[in-house]
Design an enzyme around this catalytic site. Sequence first.
Site, PDB file in Angstrom:
ATOM      1  N   GLY A  34      -2.515  -8.765  -6.127  1.00 63.02           N
ATOM      2  CA  GLY A  34      -2.189  -7.444  -6.405  1.00 63.02           C
ATOM      3  C   GLY A  34      -0.692  -7.498  -7.133  1.00 63.02           C
ATOM      4  CE1 TYR A 108      -9.476  -6.491 -11.267  1.00 62.32           C
ATOM      5  CE2 TYR A 108     -10.451  -6.478 -13.382  1.00 62.32           C
ATOM      6  CZ  TYR A 108      -9.560  -6.755 -12.572  1.00 62.32           C
ATOM      7  OH  TYR A 108      -8.465  -7.487 -12.919  1.00 62.32           O
ATOM      8  CE1 TYR A 109     -19.102  -6.041  -7.615  1.00 67.12           C
ATOM      9  CE2 TYR A 109     -17.370  -8.031  -7.464  1.00 67.12           C
ATOM     10  CZ  TYR A 109     -18.846  -7.414  -7.900  1.00 67.12           C
ATOM     11  OH  TYR A 109     -19.519  -8.263  -8.341  1.00 67.12           O
ATOM     12  CG  ASP A 262       2.597  -9.558 -10.945  1.00 72.89           C
ATOM     13  OD1 ASP A 262       2.607  -8.785 -11.817  1.00 72.89           O
ATOM     14  OD2 ASP A 262       1.416 -10.130 -10.764  1.00 72.89           O
TER      15      ASP A 262
END
Length: 337
Positions: A34, A108-109, A262
């Site tokens: 994430g 993606y789910y 990130d």
Amino acid sequence: MLSAVCIGETMAMLTPVKAAPLHLATELHFGIGGAESNVAMGLAAMGLETHWVSRVGHDGFGTRILHDLRDHGVGVSGVEVDNQRPTGLYVKVPAQESDPDGGSSVLYYRQGSAASAMGRDTLANPAVSSLLENASLIHLSGITAALSPDCLSLLEAILTAPRNGRTISFDVNWREALWAGQDRAVLQRLANLADVVLVGKDEAEHAFGTTDEAELRRLMPDPKVLVIKNEAISAISLNRNGTREEVPALSVAVVEPVGAGDSFAAGYLSGMLFGLGQKESLRRGHVAAACTLTVPGDRGPLPAPDELAGILDSSDAVWAAIHVEDGQFNTNRSVTP
């Protein structure tokens, strides 16, 4: 103590072991991924009190996410556990030797996930409101805005609230699949409400229709700083007062690019919170990104404090001579400091 709050979805991540094709894989590696939680872990590693705000499902995936974040020194008191909606999931499909131009891909789910139900009601959670009230930095991204109308409403509420001394950063984090069929002007509007905006030059073309610095600044005139990440070349900061700073990227033996953006954000934002100038903050971003680029996971460990200080304080000539490989920062000995 300076504190940061990062808000967004983290998903369980599965990827075939030994880069086997998905349909032939008999083992899958289980991790988490994430953007905002990556930044949170990076900020925590740099000595900041850091918290992650989100929602996860009441399932093993959600439990793993909470445990991993705690293990990296990130507070999770602002995370809600949803008994109805599941934790989001994505599957990394590795590139195959038989198709060298195909590259890796992601499945993606996440539709209907627990995190997609974040909204203005999230701000009514006493734990969340307390964290935000006491935060020095609130970090958001464009990913959250695309998850659902409620998530978009949450970001709008945070970005339009009185700052009361807080800084809000916004990483564009363009995701083509999430924005398909949606109004991309929303990203520009949200970014322009932030104090610090980070965007990759490659994603600026998709998100804003241009990679030109002056045009990007014209589209987002209000943030105090616009940071443009120019891939492996440099990073550029454009201040609202018209000043420009550009710092070349370090030479890196890249193992895996995932998570480097990130890490850069965590490095840059930590420098800003510690009161460093733009050049020093951009250097921190490059160092953090280099550490991640040289490991197979989403985050690489930082150099020891003394070594990090020496790297950040080096002359331009020494900085340009640094090469990073296997997490080691090596300098051409013939270069004069």
